[in-house]
Design an enzyme around this catalytic site. Sequence first.
Site, PDB file in Angstrom:
ATOM      1  NE  ARG A 109      25.083 -80.995 -13.664  1.00 59.86           N
ATOM      2  CZ  ARG A 109      25.047 -82.142 -14.317  1.00 59.86           C
ATOM      3  NH1 ARG A 109      24.228 -83.094 -13.938  1.00 59.86           N
ATOM      4  NH2 ARG A 109      25.831 -82.345 -15.362  1.00 59.86           N
ATOM      5  CB  THR A 387      17.987 -86.985 -18.044  1.00 57.16           C
ATOM      6  OG1 THR A 387      19.424 -86.995 -18.034  1.00 57.16           O
ATOM      7  CG2 THR A 387      17.488 -85.785 -17.282  1.00 57.16           C
ATOM      8  CG  LEU A 406      20.427 -91.491 -10.714  1.00 54.39           C
ATOM      9  CD1 LEU A 406      19.865 -92.902 -10.676  1.00 54.39           C
ATOM     10  CD2 LEU A 406      21.202 -91.208  -9.437  1.00 54.39           C
ATOM     11  CG  ASN A 407      25.695 -88.898 -16.654  1.00 54.27           C
ATOM     12  OD1 ASN A 407      25.154 -88.399 -17.630  1.00 54.27           O
ATOM     13  ND2 ASN A 407      26.992 -89.153 -16.638  1.00 54.27           N
ATOM     14  CG  ASP A 429      27.422 -84.772 -17.416  1.00 48.85           C
ATOM     15  OD1 ASP A 429      27.672 -85.614 -18.299  1.00 48.85           O
ATOM     16  OD2 ASP A 429      26.267 -84.496 -17.053  1.00 48.85           O
ATOM     17  CB  SER A 458      23.738 -80.002 -16.982  1.00 44.11           C
ATOM     18  OG  SER A 458      22.519 -80.622 -17.341  1.00 44.11           O
ATOM     19  N   GLY A 479      17.587 -86.896 -22.633  1.00 42.58           N
ATOM     20  CA  GLY A 479      18.227 -87.077 -23.928  1.00 42.58           C
ATOM     21  C   GLY A 479      19.646 -86.593 -24.020  1.00 42.58           C
ATOM     22  CB  ALA A 480      22.605 -86.961 -23.123  1.00 44.30           C
TER      23      ALA A 480
END
Length: 576
Positions: A109, A387, A406-407, A429, A458, A479-480
Amino acid sequence: MKKITRLFSVVLSINITTIDVIAQDVPIYDSQAIFHPVISKNGMVASQEDLATQAGLEVLKEGGNAIDAAVTVGFTLAVTLPRAGNLGGGGFMLIHLTKQQQTIALDYREKAPLAATENMFLDENSNVDQKKVRFSHQAVGVPGTVAGLAMALEKYGTISLKRALEPAIKLAENGIIVDEDLYNSLIFSRRNLQKNPASLAIFYKSDGSPYQIGENLKQTDLANSLKLIAKQGIKAFYQGDIADKIVADMEANNGLITKEDLAKYQPIIREPIVGNYRGYQVYSMPPPSSGGVHLVQILNILENFPIQSLGQNTASTLHLMVEAMKFAYSDRFKFMGDWDVINIPIPRLISKNYGNSLSKKINLQRATPSQNILPHPIFQSNESKETTHYSVMDRYGNAVANTYTLNFSYGTGIMAKGTGILLNNEMDDFAAKPGVPNASQLIGSEGNKIAPEKRMLSSMTPTIVMKEGKPWLVTGSPGASRIITTTLQIIMNVIDHKMNIAEATNAPRIHHQWYPDQVQVERGINKDTIELLEKKGHKIIKSSFAMGSTQSIMYEKGRFYGASDTRQPGALTLGY
């Protein structure tokens, strides 16, 4: 084939002359509407992009192991899926080594730069500057992907870094054919990408128009960066020429990342989160991912209910799932952050006793308002779901689940000049201001506030499910905030509802994350079920987009069974 969900049961009279249709909450499958997985004998790769899948499969065919293939896929996606695949981001890799009988969680991360401060994204009125936290050079966390993939290969792989990079170099140098997915992503992200001269020069023509479907897109600067990494190893990225160019771009644009930040970056090997669901062992990521903890927590709650007999996607089952999700996401707010910096009561959160206690708080007839679980103001924001996840299993019994990002789509949209490398916006984040949501609508607490060298929280949830001590299911999703619940539903579909992996992948999904207090549902959840949920007090929001894009592989009775999600184009599962 399309899954058909109906809401009825048929009662026949003795002489079969009449049929009475009685409304019931019972979804059934048409006997002809069966989804079929990809089947192979020797190994399998499932990823979001077909060229990357092919590159990974070639490594397996050559005798490489799952780690070799996974690292190859990771580097290749940086070229072929630039909106999510990356060198300038970070992620998590879960690795099962069959010879050692060991499962490893590799955390690569991103980290906050040394110069980061708690209030760096607040304006003069103490409000979060959304442009600065998402689309500036200051939004970039110190990248971990190159170091993470290289560490996995060095410790657990069998091929050279040079070999792993070959497909990526070739595709960046010779070009990739623009498909519909890439074209649409360039249209969608045009405003952001065209603000950066380097990104504009790579992804758009001289008149500002994107490359069209069927045209060849070359990424010469990225090819040169990949060649340097192949020749010099990770030093090229973290200490050498690439590092110099990244830092020069930072210095020219008020960014924070320095040569010291890059040189100090190290991935971490962690113990995975381990749970047990109905006799299956569930391995997933520990913090700074919240995924593993809350996946196991939700499963522990649901294990107290007869999910199989209640039925897949019935109102009764969905009600229980939603209530369990609320408890988990409220705990995410209360407890989660960087495990190296704050204390997190993980043993309690993933314990069976805690899951049992939460299950007793569920009212079977009524939805519990989120405010009653944990009070907090409601905020609204937009979703960032770009993602990507991929899964690999090999003939030796090894397995890899990898999720990296990459967000946002294309991250900040900023490409470090002369490198071809897109930079993340993972600083979003963090809780830039505790209590105010990020782009995934997730509300952060003090535990996830910004601090130098801290890893941001995350939701990525790469997961391996074991059956009798051997890898049985490898899965994960983008999908965050929806990653955890998407992964959950794959597991429930195959364990509780006995679906094959293709059926489990294509079944409609739902999501709740404590705040906002609403149940998001995909198309395919039938109207009668929605009405029953509303009668229980749930606020239902029909999702305007698909949830997640799972890439999953199962191993059963000497065969690999795989499925790529149809929710996003371009994905491919291949075996041999």
